[in-house]
Design a protein around this motif. Structure first.
Motif, PDB file in Angstrom:
ATOM      1  N   ARG A  15      46.208  48.528  39.128  1.00 50.15           N
ATOM      2  CA  ARG A  15      46.135  48.994  37.354  1.00 50.15           C
ATOM      3  C   ARG A  15      45.450  50.392  37.468  1.00 50.15           C
ATOM      4  NH1 ARG A  15      44.892  45.205  33.247  1.00 50.15           N
ATOM      5  NH2 ARG A  15      42.629  45.411  33.944  1.00 50.15           N
ATOM      6  N   THR A  19      38.687  49.514  37.149  1.00 50.64           N
ATOM      7  CA  THR A  19      37.889  50.155  38.399  1.00 50.64           C
ATOM      8  C   THR A  19      38.197  51.725  38.441  1.00 50.64           C
ATOM      9  OG1 THR A  19      38.324  48.055  39.396  1.00 50.64           O
ATOM     10  CG2 THR A  19      37.964  49.521  40.963  1.00 50.64           C
ATOM     11  N   ILE A  97      37.451  42.737  41.851  1.00 50.54           N
ATOM     12  CA  ILE A  97      37.318  41.336  42.733  1.00 50.54           C
ATOM     13  C   ILE A  97      38.545  40.540  42.238  1.00 50.54           C
ATOM     14  CG2 ILE A  97      35.943  39.458  42.705  1.00 50.54           C
ATOM     15  CD1 ILE A  97      34.670  41.889  44.257  1.00 50.54           C
TER      16      ILE A  97
HETATM   17  C1  LIG Z   1      44.242  37.868  40.745  1.00 50.84           C
HETATM   18  C2  LIG Z   1      42.910  37.967  40.245  1.00 50.84           C
HETATM   19  C3  LIG Z   1      41.865  37.376  40.601  1.00 50.84           C
HETATM   20  C4  LIG Z   1      40.637  37.754  39.923  1.00 50.84           C
HETATM   21  N1  LIG Z   1      39.568  37.017  40.620  1.00 50.84           N
HETATM   22  C5  LIG Z   1      38.540  37.168  40.104  1.00 50.84           C
HETATM   23  C6  LIG Z   1      37.017  36.802  40.607  1.00 50.84           C
HETATM   24  O1  LIG Z   1      37.127  36.010  41.654  1.00 50.84           O
HETATM   25  N2  LIG Z   1      36.007  37.156  40.203  1.00 50.84           N
HETATM   26  C7  LIG Z   1      35.773  38.104  38.902  1.00 50.84           C
HETATM   27  O2  LIG Z   1      34.664  38.136  38.658  1.00 50.84           O
HETATM   28  N3  LIG Z   1      37.033  38.474  38.434  1.00 50.84           N
HETATM   29  C8  LIG Z   1      38.081  38.111  38.822  1.00 50.84           C
HETATM   30  N4  LIG Z   1      39.319  38.718  38.459  1.00 50.84           N
HETATM   31  C9  LIG Z   1      39.247  39.659  37.252  1.00 50.84           C
HETATM   32  C10 LIG Z   1      39.121  41.080  37.814  1.00 50.84           C
HETATM   33  O3  LIG Z   1      38.159  41.257  38.599  1.00 50.84           O
HETATM   34  C11 LIG Z   1      38.956  42.192  36.424  1.00 50.84           C
HETATM   35  O4  LIG Z   1      39.770  41.977  35.474  1.00 50.84           O
HETATM   36  C12 LIG Z   1      38.874  43.595  36.752  1.00 50.84           C
HETATM   37  O5  LIG Z   1      38.342  44.254  35.726  1.00 50.84           O
HETATM   38  C13 LIG Z   1      40.200  44.063  37.340  1.00 50.84           C
HETATM   39  O6  LIG Z   1      40.129  45.365  37.707  1.00 50.84           O
HETATM   40  P1  LIG Z   1      40.886  46.499  36.923  1.00 50.84           P
HETATM   41  O7  LIG Z   1      40.716  46.196  35.494  1.00 50.84           O
HETATM   42  O8  LIG Z   1      40.452  47.712  37.661  1.00 50.84           O
HETATM   43  O9  LIG Z   1      42.224  46.014  37.388  1.00 50.84           O
HETATM   44  C14 LIG Z   1      40.576  38.296  38.830  1.00 50.84           C
HETATM   45  C15 LIG Z   1      41.786  39.134  38.405  1.00 50.84           C
HETATM   46  C16 LIG Z   1      43.015  38.749  38.901  1.00 50.84           C
HETATM   47  C17 LIG Z   1      44.245  39.490  38.655  1.00 50.84           C
END
Ligand SMILES: Cc1cc2nc3c(=O)[nH]c(=O)nc-3n(C[C@H](O)[C@H](O)[C@H](O)COP(=O)(O)O)c2cc1C
Length: 283
Positions: A15, A19, A97
């Motif tokens: 996305r 991040t 994560i």
């Molecule tokens: C499949 C999946 C698994 C996730 N597992 C975790 C997790 O184990 N721990 C956590 O803190 N967040 C978890 N998240 C939340 C994402 O880390 C968080 O929304 C992050 O901002 C996503 O990064 P992005 O916005 O750059 O895509 C998960 C999200 C997804 C889609």
């Protein structure tokens, strides 16, 4: 002050969201030093085929005159990405994560970069040595894998001979911060934790925006420290070379049991007497 350094920012999210925002904030802060140039990639914009362990990048297929690293099994963008990494003086590596660890996308890239490590016989092995890496891990929850994910990346960096650069507090961004080890941050405070800039101060639902504010401070400090470490490394390397200081010749193993392709890098190592061919089954 004639030298410049290039900091390579990598986002391991498919996305264009938190991040990416976090890595870009670190890069923007690094670029405030006028000796810093930056380049950013989001791995989701590139084709990366998972490593299947063919080990063709381990030098025995790679031509001795190869100018760039690449995946020898699949036509993917490893060549583009690894070349950018190799040509940089420092790296900011960020990943969301997922399930308490790094994303699959980040992991594919990490595996493809194995050819910079000591187990590979390829000619680019060791090219990232001493350069700094700053780490960013973004979770939706507090303490839900950011540290484990970061450790994975720290180990990877160490395996490539790189130096891990943290996020020590600075005069501009003092404690309290989300983390002093790097950009270990979370979106738990956000109006919507999956929002595009969910970890930022402005997206916080609390007043004052505690977590977002701390996140931003850590991220800016990651950018500053990677920038300075990259320049220190570059200048020190130059002084080391010019001063004629002695260092070890790096080589992964002295014996190899796969018949190298004619004209390959490993064949060259054998021709130069640096590596000996030993057929399988023999000691
Ligand atoms: C499949 C999946 C698994 C996730 N597992 C975790 C997790 O184990 N721990 C956590 O803190 N967040 C978890 N998240 C939340 C994402 O880390 C968080 O929304 C992050 O901002 C996503 O990064 P992005 O916005 O750059 O895509 C998960 C999200 C997804 C889609």
């Amino acid at each position: 002050m004639s030298e410049k350094v290039k900091i390579f920012g990598v986002c391991g999210s498919a996305r264009h969201a938190s991040t990416e925002w976090a890595v870009k904030l670190a890069l923007e802060t690094a670029a405030k030093y006028d000796y810093v140039e930056t380049e950013f990639v989001n791995l989701g914009d590139y084709k990366l085929v998972p490593c299947v362990g063919c080990m063709k990048c381990f030098g025995w297929q790679q031509p001795a005159d190869a100018e760039r690293p690449k995946c020898y099994e699949f036509e993917d963008d490893s060549e583009i990405l690894l070349t950018k990494m190799m040509q940089s003086d420092g790296v900011v590596f960020g990943t969301p994560i997922y399930t308490l660890g790094v994303t699959a996308l980040a992991r594919i890239f990490m595996e493809k970069a194995h050819m910079f490590g000591p187990m590979s016989f390829d000619k680019f092995s060791g090219i990232m040595r001493y350069k700094p890496m700053g780490v960013i891990t973004v979770g939706g929850v507090d303490i839900a894998g950011q540290e484990v994910g970061a450790q994975d990346i720290w180990m990877w960096a160490m395996g490539l001979g790189m130096t891990v650069s943290g996020s020590w507090p600075t005069r501009d961004d003092p404690n309290p911060m989300a983390s002093v080890h790097g950009g270990l941050v979370s979106t738990c405070d956000a109006r919507t934790i999956y929002g595009k800039e969910a970890l930022s101060k402005k997206a916080c639902r609390t007043i004052p925006p505690t977590q977002g504010w701390r996140n931003e401070k850590s991220l800016r400090n990651v950018g500053r420290h990677v920038a300075v470490a990259a320049m220190r490394c570059k200048l020190a390397n130059k002084a080391f070379e010019e001063g004629g200081y002695e260092g070890p010749e790096i080589i992964p193993f002295t014996r190899y049991s796969v018949k190298p392709k004619k004209g390959s890098w490993v064949q060259k190592l054998m021709d130069d007497g640096r590596v000996e061919y030993v057929s399988k089954g023999k000691n």
